[in-house]
Design a protein around this motif. Structure first.
Motif, short mmCIF file in Angstrom:
data_model
loop_
_atom_site.label_atom_id
_atom_site.label_comp_id
_atom_site.label_asym_id
_atom_site.label_seq_id
_atom_site.Cartn_x
_atom_site.Cartn_y
_atom_site.Cartn_z
N HIS A 193 0.84 -1.20 0.00
CA HIS A 193 0.00 0.00 0.00
C HIS A 193 0.88 1.25 0.00
CE1 HIS A 193 0.74 -1.03 4.25
NE2 HIS A 193 0.80 0.27 4.44
N ASN A 194 0.23 2.42 0.03
CA ASN A 194 0.92 3.71 0.02
C ASN A 194 1.82 3.84 -1.21
OD1 ASN A 194 1.43 6.26 1.09
ND2 ASN A 194 3.19 5.57 2.29
N LYS B 84 3.13 5.46 -4.28
CA LYS B 84 3.16 6.82 -4.83
C LYS B 84 4.16 6.86 -5.98
CE LYS B 84 0.50 8.77 -1.62
NZ LYS B 84 0.01 7.53 -0.99
N CYS C 200 6.59 3.01 -1.76
CA CYS C 200 5.49 2.13 -1.34
C CYS C 200 5.86 1.39 -0.05
CB CYS C 200 5.10 1.15 -2.44
SG CYS C 200 6.26 -0.19 -2.70
N SER D 273 -3.53 3.88 -0.94
CA SER D 273 -3.86 4.44 0.37
C SER D 273 -2.65 4.45 1.30
CB SER D 273 -4.99 3.63 1.00
OG SER D 273 -5.27 4.09 2.31
N GLU D 274 -2.52 5.52 2.09
CA GLU D 274 -1.39 5.63 3.03
C GLU D 274 -1.49 4.60 4.13
OE1 GLU D 274 -0.65 9.48 4.54
OE2 GLU D 274 -0.63 10.45 2.57
N LYS D 275 -2.72 4.26 4.54
CA LYS D 275 -2.90 3.28 5.62
C LYS D 275 -3.60 2.04 5.07
CE LYS D 275 -3.11 6.67 9.35
NZ LYS D 275 -3.90 7.19 10.48
#
Length: 336
Positions: free
Chosen positions: A240-241, A243, A255, A329-331
């Motif tokens: 996740h996360n 970018k 990531c 998503s960041e979380k």
């Protein structure tokens, strides 16, 4: 830890050489159109000449921006100088809009203050030759820009080719004017192409502004997501996360990779290197990969295939689906 791709690398000196050719050629084409205007006194041909002043100005600006963009990263610019190319393309869009406004002003003025048009046949020939040269230069610039990942060369090439399309329409209009002798058609031609030029400038501004604002490229992110999903290791529980941002010729990717909590540092490092290698080796662009590794905190059991996990809280159900929304998503989604 960072990793850069070993695939095809952009050659900054080639981009600079191409832009020098374009800048010099644009000046020669502008001089030819200016001669055509003074010979004919046609505001329609003035339209083409004014647009060429933009070509000359942006050719010089783009030449300088490509030179700046090729500079390596330093302490003051840790991501390099690649944004200079986006800035030059934005300036080009703004100047094109200004040129369009000036052209429309001159066209309206000529409607009320008509002037005699001379040697139109010579002017038509010059405009046609200039249009052909612009198309060839635009094709050369776009091809080189795509090959070497230069937004400045691509946007410059598109503008040169749009100049060609407007020249075709202008030649058609001038031919009608030549055979009918209706002087007001000269102003009408200028009004039409002034509006086309403004639309072109707005389109370039919109595209380059999105790059300057680091707008997410979801189409490219989706490609990375699919690549990882199809080639994932059983130990990669979740990612996740994610970018992605482009600076000059390089894509910077960040990531988070979730791994089983019981892996030691060497094992976790190896899994991280596998992920980096997968991403870097399957894309020709230069990639700088920044990876953060998280442990699973025993909340991903339903998505983890590790049968020998000593801390398993529930049985495996299914792997993470790498949904795009969760992927960026960041979380991570709450798995508890």
């Amino acid at each position: 830890m960072d990793m850069q791709s070993q695939g095809q690398q952009a050659k900054p000196e080639i981009k600079f050489k191409v832009q020098k050719v374009i800048a010099l050629s644009s000046f020669i084409i502008f001089a030819g159109k200016l001669v055509a205007y003074f010979l004919t006194n046609s505001v329609g041909i003035l339209t083409d000449a004014l647009e060429s002043t933009v070509n000359v100005a942006t050719g010089i600006i783009t030449l300088y921006s490509v030179y700046i963009a090729t500079k390596p990263q330093d302490d003051n610019h840790p991501y390099g100088h690649g944004k200079a190319e986006f800035l030059s393309a934005s300036v080009e869009g703004f100047l094109i809009i200004v040129a369009g406004i000036v052209i429309i002003y001159e066209a309206i003025k000529r409607l009320f203050l008509p002037a005699e048009i001379l040697q139109l046949d010579v002017g038509i020939v010059i405009v046609a030759i200039a249009g052909l040269l612009n198309y060839l230069l635009g094709w050369y610039s776009i091809r080189t820009g795509k090959k070497h990942k230069s937004i400045a060369l691509i946007s410059g090439g598109k503008h040169l080719q749009s100049d060609t399309y407007s020249s075709i329409g202008l030649v058609a209009g001038l031919l009608i004017l030549y055979f009918t002798g209706e002087v007001w058609l000269d102003s009408l031609i200028a009004l039409i192409f002034g509006a086309i030029i403004i639309v072109t400038g707005i389109r370039i501004l919109k595209e380059t502004t999105s790059h300057l604002m680091d707008e997410a490229d979801f189409k490219l992110i989706e490609q990375f997501r699919n690549l990882i999903k199809e080639n994932k290791s059983n130990k990669w529980i979740d990612i996740h996360n994610f970018k992605l941002v482009k600076y000059g010729n390089a894509y910077h990717i960040n990531c988070d990779l979730v791994l089983p909590y019981f892996l030691n540092l060497d094992e976790a490092h190896d899994e991280g290197e596998k992920l980096k290698a997968l991403v870097v080796e399957n894309f020709p662009e230069e990639i700088i990969f920044h990876l953060h590794i998280d442990e699973c905190f025993k909340i991903y059991c339903k998505n983890c295939r590790q049968k020998d996990c000593p801390g398993r809280q529930s049985e495996f159900v299914t792997e993470s689906d790498f949904d795009l929304k969760k992927f960026i998503s960041e979380k991570p989604e709450d798995k508890s």
